[in-house]
Design a protein around this motif. Sequence first.
Motif, PDB file in Angstrom:
ATOM      1  N   ASP A  50       0.795  -1.226   0.000  1.00  0.00           N
ATOM      2  CA  ASP A  50       0.000   0.000   0.000  1.00  0.00           C
ATOM      3  C   ASP A  50       0.830   1.280   0.000  1.00  0.00           C
ATOM      4  O   ASP A  50       0.302   2.366  -0.179  1.00  0.00           O
ATOM      5  N   GLY A  51       2.137   1.162   0.209  1.00  0.00           N
ATOM      6  CA  GLY A  51       3.012   2.314   0.057  1.00  0.00           C
ATOM      7  C   GLY A  51       3.002   3.261   1.225  1.00  0.00           C
ATOM      8  O   GLY A  51       3.966   3.346   1.974  1.00  0.00           O
ATOM      9  N   GLY A  52       1.928   4.007   1.408  1.00  0.00           N
ATOM     10  CA  GLY A  52       1.887   5.013   2.447  1.00  0.00           C
ATOM     11  C   GLY A  52       1.816   4.435   3.844  1.00  0.00           C
ATOM     12  O   GLY A  52       1.211   3.383   4.066  1.00  0.00           O
ATOM     13  N   LEU A  53       2.442   5.129   4.785  1.00  0.00           N
ATOM     14  CA  LEU A  53       2.419   4.684   6.176  1.00  0.00           C
ATOM     15  C   LEU A  53       1.019   4.860   6.765  1.00  0.00           C
ATOM     16  O   LEU A  53       0.330   5.835   6.493  1.00  0.00           O
ATOM     17  N   ASP A  54       0.597   3.933   7.583  1.00  0.00           N
ATOM     18  CA  ASP A  54      -0.703   4.000   8.249  1.00  0.00           C
ATOM     19  C   ASP A  54      -0.549   4.669   9.609  1.00  0.00           C
ATOM     20  O   ASP A  54       0.555   4.768  10.156  1.00  0.00           O
ATOM     21  N   HIS A  55      -1.696   5.083  10.200  1.00  0.00           N
ATOM     22  CA  HIS A  55      -1.591   5.821  11.457  1.00  0.00           C
ATOM     23  C   HIS A  55      -1.176   4.923  12.621  1.00  0.00           C
ATOM     24  O   HIS A  55      -0.606   5.411  13.601  1.00  0.00           O
ATOM     25  N   GLY A  56      -1.417   3.597  12.503  1.00  0.00           N
ATOM     26  CA  GLY A  56      -0.938   2.696  13.540  1.00  0.00           C
ATOM     27  C   GLY A  56       0.572   2.606  13.588  1.00  0.00           C
ATOM     28  O   GLY A  56       1.155   2.222  14.610  1.00  0.00           O
ATOM     29  N   THR A  57       1.220   2.974  12.487  1.00  0.00           N
ATOM     30  CA  THR A  57       2.682   3.052  12.425  1.00  0.00           C
ATOM     31  C   THR A  57       3.171   4.466  12.732  1.00  0.00           C
ATOM     32  O   THR A  57       4.151   4.662  13.443  1.00  0.00           O
ATOM     33  N   MET A  58       2.472   5.466  12.192  1.00  0.00           N
ATOM     34  CA  MET A  58       2.956   6.848  12.316  1.00  0.00           C
ATOM     35  C   MET A  58       2.881   7.378  13.743  1.00  0.00           C
ATOM     36  O   MET A  58       3.719   8.208  14.136  1.00  0.00           O
ATOM     37  N   ILE A  59       1.896   6.972  14.510  1.00  0.00           N
ATOM     38  CA  ILE A  59       1.797   7.507  15.874  1.00  0.00           C
ATOM     39  C   ILE A  59       2.970   7.049  16.737  1.00  0.00           C
ATOM     40  O   ILE A  59       3.599   7.876  17.413  1.00  0.00           O
ATOM     41  N   PRO A  60       3.337   5.754  16.727  1.00  0.00           N
ATOM     42  CA  PRO A  60       4.587   5.402  17.413  1.00  0.00           C
ATOM     43  C   PRO A  60       5.794   6.157  16.860  1.00  0.00           C
ATOM     44  O   PRO A  60       6.667   6.599  17.621  1.00  0.00           O
ATOM     45  N   LEU A  61       5.842   6.319  15.522  1.00  0.00           N
ATOM     46  CA  LEU A  61       6.967   7.045  14.919  1.00  0.00           C
ATOM     47  C   LEU A  61       7.028   8.492  15.415  1.00  0.00           C
ATOM     48  O   LEU A  61       8.119   9.043  15.621  1.00  0.00           O
ATOM     49  N   TYR A  62       5.871   9.106  15.590  1.00  0.00           N
ATOM     50  CA  TYR A  62       5.826  10.492  16.067  1.00  0.00           C
ATOM     51  C   TYR A  62       6.583  10.617  17.390  1.00  0.00           C
ATOM     52  O   TYR A  62       7.424  11.512  17.559  1.00  0.00           O
ATOM     53  N   PHE A  63       6.290   9.727  18.322  1.00  0.00           N
ATOM     54  CA  PHE A  63       6.944   9.796  19.628  1.00  0.00           C
ATOM     55  C   PHE A  63       8.397   9.340  19.561  1.00  0.00           C
ATOM     56  O   PHE A  63       9.268   9.913  20.229  1.00  0.00           O
ATOM     57  N   LEU A  64       8.681   8.330  18.745  1.00  0.00           N
ATOM     58  CA  LEU A  64      10.058   7.852  18.610  1.00  0.00           C
ATOM     59  C   LEU A  64      10.954   8.929  18.013  1.00  0.00           C
ATOM     60  O   LEU A  64      12.080   9.146  18.475  1.00  0.00           O
ATOM     61  N   GLN A  65      10.471   9.619  16.985  1.00  0.00           N
ATOM     62  CA  GLN A  65      11.285  10.661  16.362  1.00  0.00           C
ATOM     63  C   GLN A  65      11.438  11.870  17.269  1.00  0.00           C
ATOM     64  O   GLN A  65      12.496  12.504  17.301  1.00  0.00           O
ATOM     65  N   GLN A  66      10.392  12.177  18.040  1.00  0.00           N
ATOM     66  CA  GLN A  66      10.535  13.248  19.026  1.00  0.00           C
ATOM     67  C   GLN A  66      11.615  12.913  20.049  1.00  0.00           C
ATOM     68  O   GLN A  66      12.319  13.807  20.547  1.00  0.00           O
TER      69      GLN A  66
END
Length: 463
Positions: free
Chosen positions: A115-131
């Motif tokens: 599906d290419g694009g990241l889903d929100h179940g992945t992006m929300i952990p990424l948001y905190f990890l990148q912060q």
Amino acid sequence: MPLLGACAVPHPPLIIPEIGRGQEQGISATIEAYKKAAQWAVEKEPDLIVITSPHAKMYADYLQISAGAGAKGSFAAFGHPEVAFAVDYDAEFVAELCALADKIKLPAGTLGKQDGGLDHGTMIPLYFLQQAGYQGKIVRIGLSGLPRDNHYALGVLLALAAEKLGRRMVLVASGDLSHKLKEDGPYGFDPAGPVFDARMGECFKDGDFLKLLTTPAEMADAAAECGLRSFWIMAGALDRWQVRPQLLSLEGPFGVGYGVALFDLAKRDESRNIGEQAAEAQRAELEKLRAREDEYLALARYSLEHYVRTGRRAALPDNLPQELTGQKAGAFVSIKKDGQLRGCIGTILPVRGNLAEEILYNAVSAGTGDPRFSPVTEAELAELVYDVDVLSVPEPIAGTEQLDVKRYGVIVESADGNRRGLLLPDLAGVDTVAKQVDIARKKGNIAPGEQVKLYRFTVTRHV
């Protein structure tokens, strides 16, 4: 040590300030726990973070691993395209993981549509990890409709791939808990919701993965959870490890449950073979169920097993009781596997010579002819559980006030008599007459406003 630890985290979009616009303060305990979990992961200096997500590409019979060099995504679907992410995938790790899955014939890999694009179940952990400072590679894995043991096995392979490649890896199991905690919540209330969340809290707090793996499917379904399969993979990655668990938060003020938990590794422990223990407990329970089967259930099992193994319909066994051979009635045969429906076919009115023949034929149809499922295979036979519902003769009723979801099943028939939908009584999650009739309408392809005739019936249930 390649595997550094694992954590369970939720993924509510409103936790992102741009989306929540102040609402996120209602889950402040979750936010603080999330920040702590992200900092915990980053301080371990991982080479790789694996994220399992219920909202990545999902198949009924395949665990898909995202392929390619990387992916991008944003919260445009939530009105904020400016909150965006771009990540690199660890292609070498993905290739090793796929090879390990192929070796044990686990249905997992990079086949299927990407599906290419990241889903929100992945992006929300990424948001905190990148912060928290993480800029490394990830591996993104979707869940599936496959049984618990397949998800657990994938977790075991994740740890093995990290060991073979020398990757310092943290696993992040993304998943919300129950979606049925409050009447005024977005998904309503079910008594199983708080029970499920309390159970997950205990599993996380105690590191009790056997309790996690043996969570009743009926409870999980009624609670409308979305994280259990992620947690199964996480438990598999921690197979044969003693863990130091920390439950950082558990709350659900908006009607959906959110839990944050950390699992540090202590030492190897062969007695923590939780996947094998869960499988053994399941086998023991199936043996108990088979020992309690009456003649109705034994006949359904005999019929389907004979057909799957030989390709031919079985003849009626000798010495069946008079109640099976001496009466005619409609009957439904339901088949379950791992607590999930595997097939259900039946007859409203009798079409065979007697009730025994009705069950004999309908068991084969339920196992091989239900269009919602692939035909049962011989390898599955030992794992199947059967129900048989014997129907009374349906009686016409004037309206829904003559229905009772616990006592009566319903038949909804179109005015022209060409379409008909049936729903059995006393089904999990069907707690109102309106819902019962609505489901029966949909099964019969009858529109909500269309004129209908209603019938009710009772069942004698053999389980």
